[in-house]
Design an enzyme around this catalytic site. Structure first.
Site, short mmCIF file in Angstrom:
data_model
loop_
_atom_site.label_atom_id
_atom_site.label_comp_id
_atom_site.label_asym_id
_atom_site.label_seq_id
_atom_site.Cartn_x
_atom_site.Cartn_y
_atom_site.Cartn_z
N GLY A 40 17.88 49.20 42.31
CA GLY A 40 18.89 48.58 43.17
C GLY A 40 19.49 47.33 42.54
N ASP A 42 19.14 44.04 43.31
CA ASP A 42 18.18 42.95 43.03
C ASP A 42 17.14 43.39 42.01
OD1 ASP A 42 19.55 41.76 45.06
OD2 ASP A 42 17.79 41.20 46.24
N LEU A 111 11.25 45.39 46.98
CA LEU A 111 12.70 45.31 47.18
C LEU A 111 13.25 46.65 47.67
CD1 LEU A 111 13.66 43.44 43.86
CD2 LEU A 111 12.83 42.49 45.99
N ALA A 113 14.41 49.60 49.94
CA ALA A 113 14.81 49.71 51.33
C ALA A 113 16.01 50.64 51.48
CB ALA A 113 15.20 48.34 51.89
N THR A 158 15.12 39.46 55.43
CA THR A 158 16.57 39.35 55.48
C THR A 158 17.06 38.51 56.65
OG1 THR A 158 18.56 40.65 56.01
CG2 THR A 158 16.48 41.63 56.61
N GLU A 160 19.28 39.38 58.48
CA GLU A 160 19.56 40.31 59.59
C GLU A 160 18.48 40.21 60.67
OE1 GLU A 160 22.11 42.75 60.37
OE2 GLU A 160 23.13 41.30 59.11
N TYR A 182 17.87 48.48 61.09
CA TYR A 182 17.51 47.83 59.82
C TYR A 182 16.82 46.49 60.10
CZ TYR A 182 18.18 45.15 55.49
OH TYR A 182 17.98 44.35 54.38
N LYS A 186 12.90 45.43 59.38
CA LYS A 186 12.57 44.33 58.47
C LYS A 186 11.71 43.28 59.20
CE LYS A 186 14.52 45.12 54.39
NZ LYS A 186 13.88 44.94 53.10
N ARG A 217 26.49 45.16 43.14
CA ARG A 217 26.34 45.41 44.56
C ARG A 217 26.75 46.85 44.87
NH1 ARG A 217 23.79 44.39 49.26
NH2 ARG A 217 24.79 42.78 50.50
P1 NAP Z 1 19.83 48.09 47.19
O1 NAP Z 1 20.80 47.81 46.07
O2 NAP Z 1 20.23 48.97 48.29
O3 NAP Z 1 18.51 48.68 46.50
C1 NAP Z 1 17.50 49.29 47.26
C2 NAP Z 1 16.49 49.91 46.33
O4 NAP Z 1 15.47 50.55 47.11
C3 NAP Z 1 17.05 51.00 45.39
O5 NAP Z 1 16.39 50.90 44.16
C4 NAP Z 1 16.64 52.27 46.10
O6 NAP Z 1 16.52 53.40 45.26
C5 NAP Z 1 15.26 51.86 46.60
N1 NAP Z 1 14.73 52.71 47.65
C6 NAP Z 1 15.33 53.11 48.80
N2 NAP Z 1 14.51 53.89 49.51
C7 NAP Z 1 13.36 54.00 48.80
C8 NAP Z 1 12.13 54.67 48.99
N3 NAP Z 1 11.92 55.43 50.07
N4 NAP Z 1 11.16 54.55 48.06
C9 NAP Z 1 11.36 53.80 46.95
N5 NAP Z 1 12.51 53.14 46.69
C10 NAP Z 1 13.49 53.25 47.62
O7 NAP Z 1 19.33 46.72 47.82
P2 NAP Z 1 19.44 45.22 47.24
O8 NAP Z 1 20.73 44.64 47.65
O9 NAP Z 1 19.03 45.23 45.83
O10 NAP Z 1 18.32 44.50 48.13
C11 NAP Z 1 16.96 44.45 47.71
C12 NAP Z 1 16.08 44.26 48.93
O11 NAP Z 1 16.42 43.04 49.56
C13 NAP Z 1 16.20 45.33 50.00
O12 NAP Z 1 14.94 45.48 50.59
C14 NAP Z 1 17.16 44.73 51.01
O13 NAP Z 1 16.93 45.28 52.29
C15 NAP Z 1 16.77 43.28 50.92
N6 NAP Z 1 17.83 42.31 51.20
C16 NAP Z 1 19.03 42.40 50.58
C17 NAP Z 1 20.00 41.43 50.80
C18 NAP Z 1 21.33 41.48 50.11
O14 NAP Z 1 22.24 40.78 50.57
N7 NAP Z 1 21.47 42.21 49.02
C19 NAP Z 1 19.72 40.36 51.68
C20 NAP Z 1 18.46 40.31 52.27
C21 NAP Z 1 17.51 41.27 52.02
P3 NAP Z 1 17.83 54.30 44.88
O15 NAP Z 1 18.53 53.54 43.78
O16 NAP Z 1 17.21 55.57 44.43
O17 NAP Z 1 18.65 54.43 46.12
O1 F7E Z 2 28.65 43.73 55.96
C1 F7E Z 2 31.62 43.57 58.02
C2 F7E Z 2 30.34 44.08 58.65
O2 F7E Z 2 27.59 45.76 54.98
C3 F7E Z 2 28.99 42.36 56.06
C4 F7E Z 2 22.79 44.01 53.38
O3 F7E Z 2 22.52 43.67 52.04
O4 F7E Z 2 23.20 41.73 53.97
C5 F7E Z 2 23.76 43.03 53.98
O5 F7E Z 2 24.07 43.44 55.29
C6 F7E Z 2 29.94 42.17 57.24
C7 F7E Z 2 29.47 42.83 58.53
O6 F7E Z 2 26.48 43.48 54.78
C8 F7E Z 2 33.35 46.41 56.62
O7 F7E Z 2 30.56 44.51 59.98
C9 F7E Z 2 33.84 44.68 57.81
O8 F7E Z 2 29.72 41.98 59.61
O9 F7E Z 2 28.46 43.95 53.45
P1 F7E Z 2 27.83 44.32 54.73
P2 F7E Z 2 25.47 43.15 55.97
O10 F7E Z 2 25.61 44.06 57.10
O11 F7E Z 2 25.63 41.69 56.25
C10 F7E Z 2 21.98 41.60 54.73
C11 F7E Z 2 21.49 40.19 54.58
C12 F7E Z 2 20.98 42.62 54.36
O12 F7E Z 2 19.78 42.38 54.41
C13 F7E Z 2 21.47 44.00 54.15
O13 F7E Z 2 20.52 44.77 53.41
O14 F7E Z 2 31.17 42.80 56.92
N1 F7E Z 2 32.52 44.61 57.55
N2 F7E Z 2 34.37 45.77 57.27
C14 F7E Z 2 32.17 45.67 56.80
N3 F7E Z 2 31.02 46.02 56.23
C15 F7E Z 2 30.99 47.16 55.48
N4 F7E Z 2 29.85 47.53 54.89
N5 F7E Z 2 32.12 47.92 55.31
C16 F7E Z 2 33.32 47.60 55.86
O15 F7E Z 2 34.30 48.31 55.69
#
Ligand code: NAP
Ligand code: F7E
Length: 374
Positions: A40, A42, A111, A113, A158, A160, A182, A186, A217
């Site tokens: 993913g 991260d 990481l 999810a 998160t 969230e 979600y 979490k 991303r």
């Molecule tokens: P991401 O790009 O969606 O990566 C998720 C990773 O989890 C991918 O490697 C995916 O594999 C793997 N995965 C999904 N289901 C799995 C399973 N059943 N078994 C093993 N691996 C699995 O997420 P990210 O943005 O890097 O975020 C990393 C972590 O931080 C996640 O837990 C996310 O919920 C959390 N988080 C993210 C944010 C953010 O803003 N990015 C903020 C807060 C928390 P595939 O590549 O095969 O799909």
């Molecule tokens: O949405 C709005 C949507 O999907 C951000 C994940 O990494 O961060 C992420 O979750 C905002 C929301 O991220 C579209 O409704 C508008 O209000 O980019 P997002 P998220 O939902 O904040 C948290 C911290 C995590 O932990 C999660 O794993 O943008 N929005 N229009 C949209 N969002 C999407 N995806 N697509 C649209 O077209």
């Protein structure tokens, strides 16, 4: 053997804690990290970060019918002596157990999810299996291993979990009010991590990370959807970008800064939980305007609410909103206060939202420009 002489003879930054020393064997043992979710966003940045710190990095990838390692292929090519990929799945407790017992890691980063909030409403059961039970599978595997004292565990929590926020900005003390399957899943993992820490004295810590983005991303998250969509519109490869709620506000950082925080969280004396954020909040509409500016595009906004549209200089609609992308319940505004991380981890974000946008736009625009030339 004179220990001081030995320490003085190797060129290692002790503050970086990258090595552990086995003085009986008088050699250097590299630390081992096991990363679930390595493929993913991260996971790929964390792998690069840990390799620079001289860790051996083991990552878990899922079986897929097509290639799913594009974010880490370049790492493998450069570091194949210290970088290992293993098949596994967080929902498969047998594979989680056997990987932990095989690798015997010093640090485990969870990481992995189903990380898309909107998708979690469509597949709540699956989301809970991965995002809630998956974490429990790791905690149980550590507990039942003989390495409960050795392994440090990081859980990717998160913002969230704050959902319909009960105070602003949010801190480690703000109560949770998750608004999606979600967020609820979490929150389960957060409490399980804390519970295993308190019940079994495990080194298990939660990061509570606010949104963080990068050129890596996933393409269906809003920031990347915007950088790709507007790049394509600018190049004449797409006519319109259709989004959901453009008024929601987020606290956006850069993934590179946030993986450093994940590592720092495991280097503390005592396990604990930390908010990682920038303490700056912007709307989705503001993010669109930043991207447009970077691309030297002009957007003229007209209308209100769902009917608000973005027009180009020729009065053509290039951005519109659709209920299709609305969530059954929205998280309207998130803003984190990372004061505890600053104080205890000495962490603060280095990359601004403008620098983040610049990097994302440069990479996406160049990619589609090259595609167009082909
Ligand atoms: P991401 O790009 O969606 O990566 C998720 C990773 O989890 C991918 O490697 C995916 O594999 C793997 N995965 C999904 N289901 C799995 C399973 N059943 N078994 C093993 N691996 C699995 O997420 P990210 O943005 O890097 O975020 C990393 C972590 O931080 C996640 O837990 C996310 O919920 C959390 N988080 C993210 C944010 C953010 O803003 N990015 C903020 C807060 C928390 P595939 O590549 O095969 O799909
Ligand atoms: O949405 C709005 C949507 O999907 C951000 C994940 O990494 O961060 C992420 O979750 C905002 C929301 O991220 C579209 O409704 C508008 O209000 O980019 P997002 P998220 O939902 O904040 C948290 C911290 C995590 O932990 C999660 O794993 O943008 N929005 N229009 C949209 N969002 C999407 N995806 N697509 C649209 O077209």
């Amino acid at each position: 053997m004179n220990k001081n002489y030995f320490l003085g003879s190797v060129n290692v930054d002790y503050l970086q804690l990258s090595y552990s020393y086995d003085f009986n064997k008088v050699n250097i043992i590299m630390k081992k990290a096991l990363v679930f979710g390595i493929t993913g966003q991260d996971g790929s940045y964390l792998a690069e970060f840990l390799l620079k710190k001289k860790y051996k990095v083991h990552g878990v990838k899922r079986k897929s019918s097509s290639f799913n390692t594009s974010r880490v292929d370049h790492i493998y090519e450069k570091n194949n002596k210290n970088f290992f990929l293993h098949y596994g799945d967080l929902t498969d407790s047998l594979s989680v157990n056997s990987l932990i017992n095989l690798i015997k890691p010093d640090e485990i980063y969870n990481l992995a999810a189903q990380s898309h909030v909107a998708v979690s409403f469509k597949i709540p059961n699956y989301t809970a299996n991965v995002d809630a039970i998956g974490c429990l599978n790791i905690l149980e595997a550590i507990k039942s291993s003989r390495m409960i004292k050795k392994i440090k565990f990081y859980q990717a929590g998160t913002s969230e979990m704050f959902g319909k926020v009960l105070e602003s900005p949010q801190t480690e003390k703000t109560p949770f009010y998750p608004r999606s399957p979600y967020g609820v899943s979490k929150a389960f993992s957060y409490w399980m991590t804390k519970n295993y820490r308190e019940s079994y004295n495990m080194f298990a810590s939660n990061g509570i990370l606010f949104n963080h983005e990068s050129p890596r991303r996933g393409e269906t998250f809003v920031t990347r959807k915007i950088t790709i969509g507007l790049s394509k519109i600018k190049l004449g490869l797409q006519k319109k970008l259709v989004l959901g709620n453009i008024y929601s506000k987020r606290d956006w950082g850069h993934a590179k800064d946030y993986v450093e925080a994940q590592w720092l969280i495991l280097q503390t004396k005592k396990p604990d939980d930390f908010v990682i954020a920038t303490k700056k909040q912007f709307s989705v509409k503001y993010f669109i305007n930043l991207v447009a500016k970077e691309l030297k595009m002009k957007i003229f906004w007209r209308g209100k609410g769902l009917n608000e549209k973005g027009y180009d200089e020729n009065n053509r609609v290039i951005i519109e909103c659709s209920k299709k992308y609305f969530r059954p319940s929205e998280v309207d505004a998130l803003l984190g206060n990372p004061a505890k991380a600053k104080k205890i981890l000495n962490w603060k974000p280095k990359i601004s939202i403008k620098e983040l946008v610049k990097e994302m736009v440069e990479i996406d625009y160049r990619k589609f420009l090259n595609d167009k030339k082909k």
